[in-house]
Every structure is written in C-alpha cells, then in structure tokens.
Design a protein around this motif. Sequence first.
Motif, PDB file in Angstrom:
ATOM      1  N   SER B 219      -0.170 -13.854  -8.432  1.00  0.00           N
ATOM      2  CA  SER B 219       1.037 -14.443  -7.856  1.00  0.00           C
ATOM      3  C   SER B 219       1.330 -13.813  -6.510  1.00  0.00           C
ATOM      4  CB  SER B 219       2.228 -14.246  -8.788  1.00  0.00           C
ATOM      5  OG  SER B 219       1.994 -14.879 -10.017  1.00  0.00           O
ATOM      6  N   ARG B 220       1.076 -12.521  -6.396  1.00  0.00           N
ATOM      7  CA  ARG B 220       1.137 -11.849  -5.086  1.00  0.00           C
ATOM      8  C   ARG B 220      -0.294 -11.666  -4.628  1.00  0.00           C
ATOM      9  NH1 ARG B 220       4.842  -6.690  -5.616  1.00  0.00           N
ATOM     10  NH2 ARG B 220       3.304  -5.959  -4.139  1.00  0.00           N
ATOM     11  N   VAL B 223      -3.467  -8.175  -2.223  1.00  0.00           N
ATOM     12  CA  VAL B 223      -4.581  -7.325  -2.636  1.00  0.00           C
ATOM     13  C   VAL B 223      -5.875  -8.127  -2.740  1.00  0.00           C
ATOM     14  CG1 VAL B 223      -5.464  -5.925  -4.529  1.00  0.00           C
ATOM     15  CG2 VAL B 223      -3.098  -5.678  -3.817  1.00  0.00           C
ATOM     16  N   GLU B 253       4.279  -9.473   4.729  1.00  0.00           N
ATOM     17  CA  GLU B 253       5.517  -9.618   5.491  1.00  0.00           C
ATOM     18  C   GLU B 253       6.475 -10.608   4.847  1.00  0.00           C
ATOM     19  OE1 GLU B 253       3.917 -10.456   9.318  1.00  0.00           O
ATOM     20  OE2 GLU B 253       3.831  -8.333   9.886  1.00  0.00           O
ATOM     21  N   GLU B 257      11.988  -7.343   1.267  1.00  0.00           N
ATOM     22  CA  GLU B 257      11.920  -6.059   1.967  1.00  0.00           C
ATOM     23  C   GLU B 257      11.620  -4.873   1.056  1.00  0.00           C
ATOM     24  OE1 GLU B 257      11.788  -3.325   4.780  1.00  0.00           O
ATOM     25  OE2 GLU B 257      12.279  -5.378   5.351  1.00  0.00           O
ATOM     26  N   PRO B 258      12.324  -4.707  -0.065  1.00  0.00           N
ATOM     27  CA  PRO B 258      12.063  -3.503  -0.853  1.00  0.00           C
ATOM     28  C   PRO B 258      10.656  -3.487  -1.439  1.00  0.00           C
ATOM     29  CG  PRO B 258      14.128  -4.542  -1.467  1.00  0.00           C
ATOM     30  CD  PRO B 258      13.391  -5.518  -0.621  1.00  0.00           C
ATOM     31  N   ALA B 259      10.147  -4.642  -1.788  1.00  0.00           N
ATOM     32  CA  ALA B 259       8.823  -4.659  -2.388  1.00  0.00           C
ATOM     33  C   ALA B 259       7.767  -4.150  -1.414  1.00  0.00           C
ATOM     34  CB  ALA B 259       8.479  -6.083  -2.838  1.00  0.00           C
ATOM     35  N   ARG B 260       8.049  -4.263  -0.141  1.00  0.00           N
ATOM     36  CA  ARG B 260       7.088  -3.795   0.857  1.00  0.00           C
ATOM     37  C   ARG B 260       6.961  -2.278   0.848  1.00  0.00           C
ATOM     38  NH1 ARG B 260       7.493  -6.163   6.690  1.00  0.00           N
ATOM     39  NH2 ARG B 260       5.756  -4.704   6.827  1.00  0.00           N
ATOM     40  N   SER B 261       7.923  -1.600   0.259  1.00  0.00           N
ATOM     41  CA  SER B 261       7.869  -0.145   0.271  1.00  0.00           C
ATOM     42  C   SER B 261       7.028   0.411  -0.871  1.00  0.00           C
ATOM     43  CB  SER B 261       9.282   0.438   0.204  1.00  0.00           C
ATOM     44  OG  SER B 261       9.886   0.032  -0.999  1.00  0.00           O
ATOM     45  N   SER B 262       6.470  -0.460  -1.689  1.00  0.00           N
ATOM     46  CA  SER B 262       5.569   0.013  -2.732  1.00  0.00           C
ATOM     47  C   SER B 262       4.429   0.785  -2.084  1.00  0.00           C
ATOM     48  CB  SER B 262       5.021  -1.185  -3.505  1.00  0.00           C
ATOM     49  OG  SER B 262       3.788  -0.874  -4.064  1.00  0.00           O
ATOM     50  N   LEU B 263       4.087   1.909  -2.691  1.00  0.00           N
ATOM     51  CA  LEU B 263       3.003   2.710  -2.132  1.00  0.00           C
ATOM     52  C   LEU B 263       1.731   1.893  -2.042  1.00  0.00           C
ATOM     53  CD1 LEU B 263       3.541   6.131  -3.924  1.00  0.00           C
ATOM     54  CD2 LEU B 263       4.254   5.446  -1.627  1.00  0.00           C
ATOM     55  N   LEU B 266       2.125  -0.519   0.829  1.00  0.00           N
ATOM     56  CA  LEU B 266       2.070   0.225   2.083  1.00  0.00           C
ATOM     57  C   LEU B 266       0.631   0.576   2.437  1.00  0.00           C
ATOM     58  CD1 LEU B 266       3.549   1.709   4.371  1.00  0.00           C
ATOM     59  CD2 LEU B 266       3.532   3.722   2.902  1.00  0.00           C
ATOM     60  N   GLU B 269      -1.078  -2.498   3.632  1.00  0.00           N
ATOM     61  CA  GLU B 269      -0.604  -2.889   4.965  1.00  0.00           C
ATOM     62  C   GLU B 269      -1.210  -1.997   6.048  1.00  0.00           C
ATOM     63  OE1 GLU B 269       3.630  -2.992   5.348  1.00  0.00           O
ATOM     64  OE2 GLU B 269       3.566  -3.289   7.518  1.00  0.00           O
ATOM     65  N   ARG B 273      -3.590  -3.135   9.046  1.00  0.00           N
ATOM     66  CA  ARG B 273      -3.191  -2.972  10.449  1.00  0.00           C
ATOM     67  C   ARG B 273      -4.251  -2.201  11.224  1.00  0.00           C
ATOM     68  NH1 ARG B 273       1.569  -4.986  11.638  1.00  0.00           N
ATOM     69  NH2 ARG B 273       3.206  -5.119  10.057  1.00  0.00           N
TER      70      ARG B 273
END
Lengths: 706, 287
Positions: B219-220, B223, B253, B257-263, B266, B269, B273
């Motif tokens: 679903s996400r 990865v 992106e 927002e909070p889900a983006r802070s998952s280690l 991160l 990402e 990058r």
Amino acid sequence: MKLCRRAWASIALVVLASFGFAVAADGATLVPRYSAWKYRDTPVALPSTWIQSGYNDSSWPSGPGVLGYGDGFIVTTVPWGPDANNKYRTTYFRLSFVLGVSPASIQGLTLGANYDDGFVLYLNGQEVARRSLPAGPIDYSTFATTHEGGSYEAIDLAAAIGLLVQGTNQLAIEVHQTNPTSPDLAMDLELSYTTTPGITRGPYLQTGSHNQVKVRWRTNVATDGRVRYGLTAGNLNLTASNATATIEHELALTGLAPNTTYYYSIGTIAQTLAGDVTYRFVTAPAPATHKPTRIWVIGDSGTGSGAAAAVRDAYSAYTGVRSTDLWLMLGDNAYQTGTDAQYQTGVFDMYPVILRQSVLWPTRGNHDQIHAGPDNDYYDLFTLPTAGQAGGLASGSEAYYSFDYGNIHFICLDSEGTSRTVGGAMAQWLRNDLAATPRDWVIAYWHHPPYSRGSHDSDDSLDSGGRLKDMRMNFLPILDSAGVDLVLTGHSHSYERSFLVNGHYGVSSTLTSAMIRDGGDGRPAGDGAYAKATLGTGPNEGAIYAVAGSSAQVGGGTLNHPVNVISLNELGSMVLDVNGSRMDARFLSSTGQVRDSFTIIKGAPVAVEPRGSESALSLLSSEPNPFALETRISFRLSAPGPARLQVLDALGRRVRTLAEGPRTAGRHDLTWDGRDDRGEPLGAGVYFAVLETPTGTWARRMVRIR
Amino acid sequence: MLRSLRLALATLACISAAALPFSPQASAHEGVHDEIERASRTLVEQPSDFAARLRRAELRRLGGDWAGAEKDLAAVRVADPNRLEVSLCAGALAIDRGFPAIAIEHLGRFLVRHPDDSRALRLRAGAWRALGRPAAAAIDLERALAHTRRVTPELFLELSLARRAAGASLDDVLGVIDDGIARLGSAVTLELAAAQLEVAAGRFDAALARVERVAHQYSRREVILQRRAEILTAAGRHDEARAVYAAALAEIESLPEPARSSLAVLGVEESIRRVLDKPAAPEEGGR
C-alpha cells in the motif's frame, strides 16, 4: 474426570444458549460410553484371530468403562502384571453389539475414543482406526507415543460403514503403553451412527476482509456444501457451493460490499442445515476508511471450563447488542495439546455465537501443538491469510500474517514454532510489511510476552525456551521503529499492562525513565490519555504492551514487572474500541467489572499540520531543509504575545530552545545551527521545530544531513 | 559459562524451532527450572520412568545444564539401549555444546530407524553447516522438505542458502525458491530473495518481474520502488532508475508529515536523494 464432566456440562449450556437453528441428525448410539467390555491382560501377544467375531473370549473378565489403571476416572481396574516397572505393554479388549438397521441406510459412523496411550481398533476383523502408534505392522511390544485419556476424541469412521452387518458386530481394540513404567492406561469408546447429515462444528468465519469471508463448518457425514446468503435474513438470494462431498466444509463468499451486514445459512445443496437471524456477519470497512471498531481479545482460553464460559458471558453482557467486529485469540486456544477434540471443547463448543458472527484471528501458543497423522491441529482448523488476502504483505505462512480492518493494521507473529532470529524469514517479512502499511494504527499480537512477571518471567532468558526474550530482543526494535501502538500477548495467566514505552529490550532492571514515553495510567479521568504525535506509523513514539492470558485460568508470579502500570491475577478479557484517532482499551473481568482501562490518542498533542498545508507552511517553515550546517526557521504571528520555539529530536526530546518570551506580531526568523542547548553538535537525523503560542502548537519536520 | 550458554541458545535459534526434539512446553506453565523440578519429583517417585528422565534431560539441555542432561541420557541409554529418542536428544545436546561432529553421529543413529524425521534432519543439517559441509546440509534439508507436513518459507530459504554455499548453480538455487513460491504463493521473502539471485545472474528483467509480482501488495510503495530502481541501476538502465527513484521520492513526499519521520522512511529518502543528487550516469544499454 470432574473437570471433564464440568466441561461437558458447560458445553450443553452453551449449545442450549446458542439459539441457532440446526438440523439434528437421525441416528442411534450403538455402543454407549461406560459400556461393559471384556479384557485380557497378558505378558504375551494373543493369536491373530483375537480380532475376529468367532474368537472365544468367554474366559475373559469384563467390566464397565472406563477401563485401565492409574487415573482417577477409571471404573474398572485392569491388571498390569507382577512388575510395576515392567508393565504389560499391550492390553486387549472386546465387545459385541447389535445393529438393528440396514447398513445401507447409514450415512455417518462416529467413534468417541477415550484412550491412554495408543490403540488400534478393529471392526469385524478389519482395522478401522489407529492412534498414537506408528503406521504399518505392529506387535505386542510396540510402544505408543504419549497420549493422555480423560476426554473423548471424535473420530470419523464413515469409511468403515461397509464393514457393518445387520445383526451382531464385533469390536476389538488393543491398547499400547508408551513405556513399561507408564503409570496409567485408559480405554473407553462410544460408537454412534447417523442416517441424515447434521452440523457438528461451526459455522465459523475466517480470513474476512472488506469484500470476502470464508465460512467453515463440519458435518457428521460427508455431504456437498452450500452457503446461502443475502442482505436480509428473509432473502438469502446468493449462494456459494461445493459439489464435492466432505465433512470439512470451507466456502469463500466473494464480491461482498464493505461494511455491510450479510445473513447466511449453511447446509447441503439440497437442504439448509443451520441458519437463522443470528447467522450474520458484517464485512470490514473499505481499506483506509474509518469506522468505530470493537475488538475482543482472549488469551490462554482453551480449557472449555466454567471459567472460560464466565469470561465469555461477561463480555457478551458487556457488549450487548453492539456487535464484535473481529476477535483475537492469543494462543493456548485448546488445552492440553490442541487436539481436534480439545479444540471442539475449548473453542467450537465454547464460542458458537461469536464464531458465526465475527471473524476470528488466532495465533498459536505452546499448547496448540502440531500433530502428525490424522488428528487435526491448529493449522488444519484455521484458514489464515498467507497471500495478503485481507491486506498486508504475503507471508507464505499461516504462522505469521497481517491483515487490515479499516484504518487498523493487525500483525500476527508466531513466537512458538517459527524462527525468531533477526535474520529469519518472519523478521524479514515483518520489516517489509511494516514499511508497506499506510494505516493509522498498528496492533501486533503473539503468544509469549516480552514483559511479564506472571506465571512466566520474561527476565528468565530460559523461560519457554527463550521465546519471551527472543521476541523482546529481536522483534520489539522492529516494531518500535515502525511505530506499533499496541502489543497483545498471553502465556502468563494474568493481566499485565504497561506504560507507554519505547526501546526497552533488556531485562526489567535495564528499564530507564527515558524508555517510558508516558508514565501515567493512560486514563482520561486519571493521568490523561496517552498521546502519540503521529496518526500513522510514527517511529519510537511508544507502545502499550498487554498480557491478556487470563481468559480461562489465573496463574501466579510476582506480578511486579516495573514496565507495567497494573498487574492483575484475575480472570478476564480485553475489549478494544478504535474510533478514528482514538483507541480505548479495557480489561473486563469475568464478573463484568472494568478492572483497567487506557486510552491512546494519535496525532496529538503536537499538532503536526498535514504536509502541503498552506497555512502551516506560511506559519512555520525552515529553509534549507534538509540542511547540513544550519537552517533558518521562520514563523509568523498574527498578534503580539508569548511564543516558544523549540527543537525536538525524533524521539520527542527537547534538544534546543530557540525562542521563549513575548514576540511582536509579524514574521520572525531564527537560525538553528544544529547544536543543542549546551552547544554540542547534534547528529544527522530528523528533528522537529515546534512553535507554541496561546492559540496553538505547530511543528515542522527538519532533516539534518552530513 | 554465560557466554557459552548464550551462544548455545543462539545456535539453537538459528537451527530453527524444529531443534527441539521433544516438546517440554507441552506442559509448560512454568519456566524451564520449574519443569525440571517437577520432572525430578516424578523421578523420585518412579526412578525408572524413562520418559520423565528423557524429558528432564531435554529440559536440562534447554536450561544449559549440559552435564545434568548427559547424566540423564546416560541413565536411559544404560537401562534401555533401544530407546532411539536418546540419540535425538544427544544430537541436540552435542550441537549445543559445539560438537557438531558428535551430533552427526547421534543423529545418524536416530535417522537409521527414522530416516524421514524432519526434526532430526533439520538438526543434522545445522550440524553439517557448522562443519562447513553445506552439500550434506542441503541433502538433509531436501529430505526434511520432502517429509515435512507443512512447508514454510524458512525451509526453502534454508535450503537455497545451503545449496548456494555448496556451489550449486544460480538456476538450481532459484529452483528451490520457485518451488517454494509454487507451493506457498508469492511470499515477499521468497520473491525478494529470488529477485536478488536473478540480479546476481544478470537477469534483470526477470528480477524486475519478480519485484512486480509482489509490488501490488504494498500500500505504501516507496520501499518496493526503491528496490526496483536498484535493479535498474544494476542493469545499467540509469535513466529508468532515476525515474523510478523520483517516483519513490514522490511517494515519500506524499506521505503524511509524521510518517516521513520513520527511521525506515528517512533511510530510504536519504539514500534516494544521494542517488538523485549525483550527475546522471550514461546508459549502459544492455538489457
């Protein structure tokens, strides 16, 4: 024996209380329990003709069942020979009975066998059943594997109907010991036949999702199968059928509408065997949608006892007309060894109504053993998703799996029989599964608790073969980093519930205050609900751990694990209510009292604005982001007043205060150099700029890179 | 002692849950030590209860009391030399003690009479591996696979690793995993392991196809997109890889927002990058 009688009495009550329409099968008992059998104790083998009807057994003594020795329920004691350390290895029994109807009219033949340790049964000179003995030729000296008597295992003898004759028939059974010093031996049988099909188990619901569910049931004789279903009880206009005759029925209802009530009946293609208004279920909501969800959680429940019934009835009274959306079984579902007969008593006869109305999602405990040979076990009796049929990633194994229910992602792990290593397939699958879920809530469950000082001690690295320690050390870090909210386990026969905790992977003495994200009781009327910043999988924001293994018995232990808010040696179950960003959990005792409760609210108190929100971007921003050396944090106040701007790390710890005090209206720019309040440089990672004003709290995510 | 005990437990865990020849948990509502005490009480009353003595041996093994376990096993062996379970338990004990060659002797005795016992076969496979003989381990694992009532992804992965260590061809190793997929479905652990082997064999399209087979379950998607991009990069298809990396970044992106802070997120990402910040590499052309 007392326990057994109590169990059967409670089963009768359950059946009477279930109010389901079910066709009773016609038939008769040919050999009742406790019948008188002839027996022969001997140090040597009998001639092979002893199984024939013409064999002369007139010199054999006889007595009513249960026959044997060494157990409290034995009625007729059978000698074991002169040496208690070298008992007779095999004991022989015979009984004749009369069949008054034509065998051609018989559709089902069922044996109930109470035995210790192994046996071979012959009907009119032919072998018809064998338990706890190796396949192939055996002799007097062949030892059985261990099997305890006391309950009657149901064995389908439909294949032997052709051996029956109208008139006198002969049963012969040889019972083998497991070793020469075994202290007990037991034998009693019940044989009955049916002339019409009937339901003997279920229905029960498996692997339900927003658009499908599997319906399973068992019949006394092999029949074809059909589920009739529809949107009202009076119009079951849809069908799912299987034309192959079987006693184990499993039919998938597909193409269902989400969050919709369906009524159904089960039976053969020609005939409905069971179904009324209580035969209904509600499909799961569409993925990612919100719906108030009630979940019932029981652990170590499989005794079939009055205690289990009391826990069940307390929940039934508590929930009333509010239907249960799904229920979890935390292992040790059927004592003592999870045989088919024990599952009948501990599960199917104990929870008939909820089984037919709500999808059951079990995990395996140490008592749910795997049985070689014909006896059904956990994996035979349950149909669990291996291919992500109900959401989540395909695990390829019924031992561990995941599924979605609306905005909740459930993860079932196997702490009993699957490799618990960090590099094992289960851990690999878990990492992928957690990375792939976008759901708001994550609830994980398995059998062996990471934190317990009940009847098991999680500080003992050898307890249960190291399973408690393995799960804590190897799996909690994965779950923490992915933002699990609630972990449910059993095994200890107690209720133990933790603070909001993160990062505690050692023994209890290694618990530090930094690991306790919220040391309150989690009750809105007490210390306040637990708050997690992220509605979704926010890492390391803490989880609640609950041991709920007292759904049929209570154990001992010191009940003083320091991670726990509360530890109770009481019978009960857990009730979870999830509604959007709020979860309310309760421990409901067998007397109907709520003995503990806690609430988790996600997405608070740090009101992190959705990414892309124009108001948030204009109110609070940082540039550049990501940054290496420094970043400029800007915020805008619409009116003069106090404001505080702090930097928090990914674990929510304050590392720097950039501004605190009165501010003028308008734009303010501050530079953060990536250092903490002591001037020490901080490492690469995620940080939050958090602005607090009298009108609210806002946060922006910042990434520091090297 | 503590360190060696930990090592033993770790070895056990690696060998898998099937390493327990018997099931002392069958009666477990207690820790191992309590169960040992209970078995000992039984033996005081009935010293010749060999089933209890075997159970205590197994419990003592689990508890790290290897000398005690040996003593119990020896007593059973003297009293009833035909009891083959002694060999099974002794094999497990020898593995714990770090004597895989002795374990193989014991387990061999058991397997002569029970050649298809999957527990003993998996135990012996672990001993063969410890001796650096993956080919022998593979033979035992194949037999265990053939005689296990319910196969699991773990067993196929174990066998594939043993075959690979034994020098089998990539196709042979892939065949093991494909057998698992045929029997268990597209389990993510099996498909991703197979994709890795396809990459090693230079069959990048096949690797991509395997990733595609499980991609719909995510679903996400960040990865799995990253994995696809890595394969494209390995294939020298840098433009396609950059496009997929960019798609993965867009997925990240688009997360709340909070889900983006998952280690985990991160990490994904930052690695993406890093790739995208580099100048585009020339296409290598070969597919």
